[in-house]
Design an enzyme around this catalytic site. Sequence first.
Site, PDB file in Angstrom:
ATOM      1  N   GLY A  69       2.674   5.435   9.368  1.00 16.33           N
ATOM      2  CA  GLY A  69       2.178   4.762  10.569  1.00 16.33           C
ATOM      3  C   GLY A  69       3.206   4.688  11.682  1.00 16.33           C
ATOM      4  CB  THR A  70       6.728   3.506  11.742  1.00 14.00           C
ATOM      5  OG1 THR A  70       6.401   2.327  10.991  1.00 14.00           O
ATOM      6  CG2 THR A  70       7.775   3.186  12.774  1.00 14.00           C
ATOM      7  CG  ASN A 156      -0.365  -5.818  10.360  1.00 10.22           C
ATOM      8  OD1 ASN A 156      -0.509  -5.863  11.578  1.00 10.22           O
ATOM      9  ND2 ASN A 156       0.759  -6.153   9.771  1.00 10.22           N
ATOM     10  CG  HIS A 206       2.178   2.950   2.517  1.00  7.02           C
ATOM     11  ND1 HIS A 206       2.521   1.630   2.365  1.00  7.02           N
ATOM     12  CD2 HIS A 206       2.498   3.270   3.788  1.00  7.02           C
ATOM     13  CE1 HIS A 206       3.050   1.181   3.504  1.00  7.02           C
ATOM     14  NE2 HIS A 206       3.047   2.161   4.377  1.00  7.02           N
ATOM     15  CB  CYS A 330       7.354  -4.105   8.614  1.00 10.44           C
ATOM     16  SG  CYS A 330       6.019  -3.054   8.038  1.00 10.44           S
TER      17      CYS A 330
HETATM   18  C1  LIG Z   1      -1.030  -2.322  11.362  1.00 18.64           C
HETATM   19  C2  LIG Z   1       0.191  -1.571  10.931  1.00 18.64           C
HETATM   20  N1  LIG Z   1       0.723  -0.669  11.751  1.00 18.64           N
HETATM   21  C3  LIG Z   1       1.801   0.061  11.405  1.00 18.64           C
HETATM   22  C4  LIG Z   1       2.410  -0.109  10.185  1.00 18.64           C
HETATM   23  C5  LIG Z   1       3.584   0.741   9.805  1.00 18.64           C
HETATM   24  O1  LIG Z   1       3.141   1.752   8.941  1.00 18.64           O
HETATM   25  P1  LIG Z   1       4.139   2.544   7.969  1.00 18.64           P
HETATM   26  O2  LIG Z   1       4.632   1.562   6.967  1.00 18.64           O
HETATM   27  O3  LIG Z   1       3.339   3.617   7.350  1.00 18.64           O
HETATM   28  O4  LIG Z   1       5.235   3.093   8.821  1.00 18.64           O
HETATM   29  C6  LIG Z   1       1.917  -1.069   9.296  1.00 18.64           C
HETATM   30  C7  LIG Z   1       2.607  -1.333   8.004  1.00 18.64           C
HETATM   31  O5  LIG Z   1       2.589  -2.449   7.503  1.00 18.64           O
HETATM   32  C8  LIG Z   1       0.761  -1.813   9.674  1.00 18.64           C
HETATM   33  O6  LIG Z   1       0.216  -2.724   8.846  1.00 18.64           O
END
Ligand SMILES: Cc1ncc(COP(=O)(O)O)c(C=O)c1O
Length: 390
Positions: A69-70, A156, A206, A330
């Site tokens: 995601g990031t 989230n 994931h 995170c």
């Molecule tokens: C809404 C949302 N965006 C972005 C991310 C980041 O994704 P990634 O962990 O795959 O980098 C998360 C991870 O918790 C998330 O919940």
Amino acid sequence: MTVYLDHASTTALRPELVAGYLSQLQKLGNPSSIHGAGQKARQIVEDARDQLAKAFDCHRSEVIFTSGGTEGINIAIKGLYLNAIANDPLRNIIITAASEHHAGVDPVEHLEQEAGAIAVWAPLDQFGVIDLNWLEDYLEANGQKVALISLMWVNNETGLITPIPDLTKLAKRFGIPVHCDAVAAFGHIPISFKESGLSTMAVSGHKFGAPVGVGALVVARDAKLAITSHGGGQERGIRSGTLSAALAYALSTAAALAAAEVDSERQRIAALAKRIINFVQQAVPDAIFSRGEQPGYEGIIHFTFPGCSGDSILYLLDSAGVSVSTGSACRAGVAEASHVLIAMGRTEQQARGSLRISLGHSTTEADVDAFIDVFPAAYTGAKKAGLPSS
Ligand SMILES: Cc1ncc(COP(=O)(O)O)c(C=O)c1O
């Protein structure tokens, strides 16, 4: 035995993909190589792209593999912004919300500090809902200066759903691209990229049963992104770097399963969530269900408990064998109140009473029973300890 109720931070691997994934991991070949081994790996990647295109309801050429995601969110926000100001330096406003994940907030702040962007933080109500009338008025007055809008589909932490198709309809009238963080949405609520009107949409494997370390950015064919990461030119040049056939296989298999089951799973999860919500509300009548009556993804249950520390409940539940969270993993380990709750107008003290219980494809009735068994003692213990003065 640990009962895992933190699926919004990461969920279990789909058992259906494990054997195929492990087998792919042992195969040699770079999908960009010309020899036979490389071409076999390429075939796996392209089959995965086809399957993902079906799951996202988009064209296969719109699927860009990422590490999660990031990375996808960074590529999209920076790419859309830098393209906009390259064409018109006065188009430097980014509309977003303070309730976005840090993966969405921090790139915008970076562009403010380093690239002349002006962030406009959309006002939110107490449930985190964006006022589309405000947005329309803002765009009427300032539409010419807006480079992009970046908003998430499902929050989230609270599970709140933003009506993305309504938002893109509005943005389209002003010719403004919309990026969406669909990391907490894809696989949990029905999503069609084609129907969404989005320019870019980021998902992360994931969160729906693929391994950590793979995701996708869907980039509409007419979207224009400046390139922010340079290298071998893979993935239309948008995301350079050697592709992993094994991860592509795992991502597409998990996505296909999640998309096929989205309606039935949502119903199943909603029933499990209802048991938890009813129980908590009966046990703690002053508990506040954070998204109120607003539309949400049922698998994310978020409460605040007045006068009680969410961290204390979490630790007591953990020692009783139940894993939950106080918010985004995170930032876990960093002692700070949830920025999402603060964005919804809560005080820091109120935000410290947060607890998120999140369900997923492997959650069972027995997991809910276990939570119900241990929650009252954990709450009572945490309430006795009260809130640390800050
Ligand atoms: C809404 C949302 N965006 C972005 C991310 C980041 O994704 P990634 O962990 O795959 O980098 C998360 C991870 O918790 C998330 O919940």
